[in-house]
Design a protein around this motif. Structure first.
Motif, PDB file in Angstrom:
ATOM      1  N   GLN A  79     -34.200 -41.522 -31.959  1.00  0.00           N
ATOM      2  CA  GLN A  79     -33.624 -42.802 -31.545  1.00  0.00           C
ATOM      3  C   GLN A  79     -34.377 -43.960 -32.190  1.00  0.00           C
ATOM      4  N   LYS A  80     -35.683 -43.841 -32.230  1.00  0.00           N
ATOM      5  CA  LYS A  80     -36.518 -44.895 -32.815  1.00  0.00           C
ATOM      6  C   LYS A  80     -36.187 -45.110 -34.291  1.00  0.00           C
ATOM      7  N   TYR A  81     -35.840 -44.025 -34.990  1.00  0.00           N
ATOM      8  CA  TYR A  81     -35.535 -44.100 -36.420  1.00  0.00           C
ATOM      9  C   TYR A  81     -34.030 -44.128 -36.691  1.00  0.00           C
ATOM     10  N   ASP A  82     -33.273 -44.674 -35.754  1.00  0.00           N
ATOM     11  CA  ASP A  82     -31.822 -44.861 -35.913  1.00  0.00           C
ATOM     12  C   ASP A  82     -31.099 -43.588 -36.351  1.00  0.00           C
ATOM     13  N   TYR A  83     -31.470 -42.475 -35.763  1.00  0.00           N
ATOM     14  CA  TYR A  83     -30.811 -41.175 -35.970  1.00  0.00           C
ATOM     15  C   TYR A  83     -30.936 -40.650 -37.397  1.00  0.00           C
ATOM     16  N   ASN A  84     -31.980 -41.063 -38.101  1.00  0.00           N
ATOM     17  CA  ASN A  84     -32.263 -40.544 -39.434  1.00  0.00           C
ATOM     18  C   ASN A  84     -33.195 -39.337 -39.263  1.00  0.00           C
ATOM     19  N   LEU A  85     -32.647 -38.152 -39.465  1.00  0.00           N
ATOM     20  CA  LEU A  85     -33.396 -36.922 -39.207  1.00  0.00           C
ATOM     21  C   LEU A  85     -34.600 -36.750 -40.127  1.00  0.00           C
ATOM     22  N   ILE A  86     -34.451 -37.094 -41.385  1.00  0.00           N
ATOM     23  CA  ILE A  86     -35.545 -36.937 -42.349  1.00  0.00           C
ATOM     24  C   ILE A  86     -36.734 -37.831 -41.964  1.00  0.00           C
ATOM     25  N   GLU A  87     -36.454 -39.095 -41.669  1.00  0.00           N
ATOM     26  CA  GLU A  87     -37.528 -40.008 -41.260  1.00  0.00           C
ATOM     27  C   GLU A  87     -38.160 -39.549 -39.946  1.00  0.00           C
ATOM     28  N   THR A  88     -37.339 -39.042 -39.052  1.00  0.00           N
ATOM     29  CA  THR A  88     -37.840 -38.571 -37.755  1.00  0.00           C
ATOM     30  C   THR A  88     -38.818 -37.430 -37.933  1.00  0.00           C
ATOM     31  N   LEU A  89     -38.430 -36.424 -38.714  1.00  0.00           N
ATOM     32  CA  LEU A  89     -39.311 -35.267 -38.920  1.00  0.00           C
ATOM     33  C   LEU A  89     -40.582 -35.671 -39.667  1.00  0.00           C
ATOM     34  N   ALA A  90     -40.459 -36.572 -40.621  1.00  0.00           N
ATOM     35  CA  ALA A  90     -41.638 -37.043 -41.351  1.00  0.00           C
ATOM     36  C   ALA A  90     -42.595 -37.764 -40.409  1.00  0.00           C
ATOM     37  N   LEU A 110     -33.666 -23.678 -34.471  1.00  0.00           N
ATOM     38  CA  LEU A 110     -32.806 -23.927 -33.314  1.00  0.00           C
ATOM     39  C   LEU A 110     -33.048 -25.325 -32.753  1.00  0.00           C
ATOM     40  N   ILE A 111     -34.295 -25.754 -32.738  1.00  0.00           N
ATOM     41  CA  ILE A 111     -34.617 -27.107 -32.269  1.00  0.00           C
ATOM     42  C   ILE A 111     -33.943 -28.137 -33.164  1.00  0.00           C
ATOM     43  N   VAL A 112     -34.046 -27.951 -34.472  1.00  0.00           N
ATOM     44  CA  VAL A 112     -33.433 -28.891 -35.414  1.00  0.00           C
ATOM     45  C   VAL A 112     -31.914 -28.860 -35.271  1.00  0.00           C
ATOM     46  N   GLN A 113     -31.325 -27.672 -35.100  1.00  0.00           N
ATOM     47  CA  GLN A 113     -29.880 -27.553 -34.920  1.00  0.00           C
ATOM     48  C   GLN A 113     -29.425 -28.314 -33.670  1.00  0.00           C
ATOM     49  N   LYS A 114     -30.139 -28.123 -32.568  1.00  0.00           N
ATOM     50  CA  LYS A 114     -29.799 -28.818 -31.329  1.00  0.00           C
ATOM     51  C   LYS A 114     -29.994 -30.334 -31.500  1.00  0.00           C
ATOM     52  N   LEU A 115     -31.012 -30.714 -32.243  1.00  0.00           N
ATOM     53  CA  LEU A 115     -31.287 -32.131 -32.485  1.00  0.00           C
ATOM     54  C   LEU A 115     -30.161 -32.770 -33.295  1.00  0.00           C
ATOM     55  N   VAL A 116     -29.696 -32.071 -34.313  1.00  0.00           N
ATOM     56  CA  VAL A 116     -28.595 -32.587 -35.134  1.00  0.00           C
ATOM     57  C   VAL A 116     -27.336 -32.740 -34.280  1.00  0.00           C
ATOM     58  N   ASN A 117     -27.022 -31.732 -33.472  1.00  0.00           N
ATOM     59  CA  ASN A 117     -25.847 -31.815 -32.600  1.00  0.00           C
ATOM     60  C   ASN A 117     -25.959 -33.012 -31.653  1.00  0.00           C
ATOM     61  N   TRP A 118     -27.134 -33.201 -31.089  1.00  0.00           N
ATOM     62  CA  TRP A 118     -27.350 -34.313 -30.164  1.00  0.00           C
ATOM     63  C   TRP A 118     -27.201 -35.652 -30.891  1.00  0.00           C
ATOM     64  N   ALA A 119     -27.754 -35.731 -32.106  1.00  0.00           N
ATOM     65  CA  ALA A 119     -27.689 -36.982 -32.876  1.00  0.00           C
ATOM     66  C   ALA A 119     -26.245 -37.332 -33.224  1.00  0.00           C
ATOM     67  N   VAL A 120     -25.456 -36.340 -33.594  1.00  0.00           N
ATOM     68  CA  VAL A 120     -24.046 -36.585 -33.915  1.00  0.00           C
ATOM     69  C   VAL A 120     -23.321 -37.099 -32.678  1.00  0.00           C
ATOM     70  N   GLU A 121     -23.589 -36.502 -31.526  1.00  0.00           N
ATOM     71  CA  GLU A 121     -22.984 -36.969 -30.272  1.00  0.00           C
ATOM     72  C   GLU A 121     -23.351 -38.421 -30.001  1.00  0.00           C
ATOM     73  N   GLN A 122     -24.613 -38.759 -30.188  1.00  0.00           N
ATOM     74  CA  GLN A 122     -25.069 -40.122 -29.925  1.00  0.00           C
ATOM     75  C   GLN A 122     -24.412 -41.115 -30.868  1.00  0.00           C
ATOM     76  N   GLU A 123     -24.295 -40.748 -32.141  1.00  0.00           N
ATOM     77  CA  GLU A 123     -23.653 -41.638 -33.106  1.00  0.00           C
ATOM     78  C   GLU A 123     -22.183 -41.850 -32.766  1.00  0.00           C
ATOM     79  N   VAL A 124     -21.499 -40.798 -32.324  1.00  0.00           N
ATOM     80  CA  VAL A 124     -20.100 -40.925 -31.921  1.00  0.00           C
ATOM     81  C   VAL A 124     -20.002 -41.862 -30.725  1.00  0.00           C
ATOM     82  N   LEU A 125     -20.902 -41.708 -29.748  1.00  0.00           N
ATOM     83  CA  LEU A 125     -20.891 -42.581 -28.575  1.00  0.00           C
ATOM     84  C   LEU A 125     -21.144 -44.036 -28.971  1.00  0.00           C
ATOM     85  N   ILE A 126     -22.102 -44.246 -29.855  1.00  0.00           N
ATOM     86  CA  ILE A 126     -22.436 -45.600 -30.307  1.00  0.00           C
ATOM     87  C   ILE A 126     -21.246 -46.205 -31.054  1.00  0.00           C
TER      88      ILE A 126
END
Length: 131
Positions: A79-90, A110-126
């Motif tokens: 969330q802090k990195y505006d749903y940018n997965l690469i920046e988040t993991l770095a 599995l953690i990354v997969q769940k994280l991506v699914n969650w991020a997509v949901e959040q972006e759709v909601l936003i």
């Protein structure tokens, strides 16, 4: 996304591959199930919530307490990195405490997969709120 499913998860199938596709115009996911050995593929359109419930049910591996903590931590950083997965993991890997726990996790993918699914949901909601 493509998920291989094992024989024990289905009646009368020898295993299958499930493909998940998303149609932005309809805001729906297409789940296509293709039997491993014989039979025609079957597909169904589902919303995000049902897709996630189905994926959760078909995921044989469940997150343990340590992995759940990693997942929740990464959700906050994402969330802090505006749903940018690469920046988040770095950013997360720059945190020594996080990296020590991350090294012991056996379910990183599995953690990354769940994280991506969650991020997509959040972006759709936003995006829905902005429209």
């Amino acid at each position: 996304m493509k998920i291989n499913l094992v024989e024990e998860q289905f009646n009368n199938l020898d295993g299958a591959t499930m493909r998940i596709m998303y149609d932005k115009e309809q805001n729906l996911n297409l789940l296509e199930l293709e039997p491993e050995k014989s039979g025609d593929p079957v597909s169904i359109w589902v919303d995000e919530e049902l897709k996630n419930k189905m994926l959760e049910a078909l995921t044989a591996i469940k997150l343990n307490d340590l992995d759940t903590k990693l997942y929740e931590t990464l959700k906050g950083v994402l969330q802090k990195y505006d749903y940018n997965l690469i920046e988040t993991l770095a950013a997360a890997k720059d945190n020594i405490d996080f990296m020590i726990i991350w090294m012991y996790s056996e379910n990183k993918s599995l953690i990354v997969q769940k994280l991506v699914n969650w991020a997509v949901e959040q972006e759709v909601l936003i995006n829905d709120r902005l429209v």
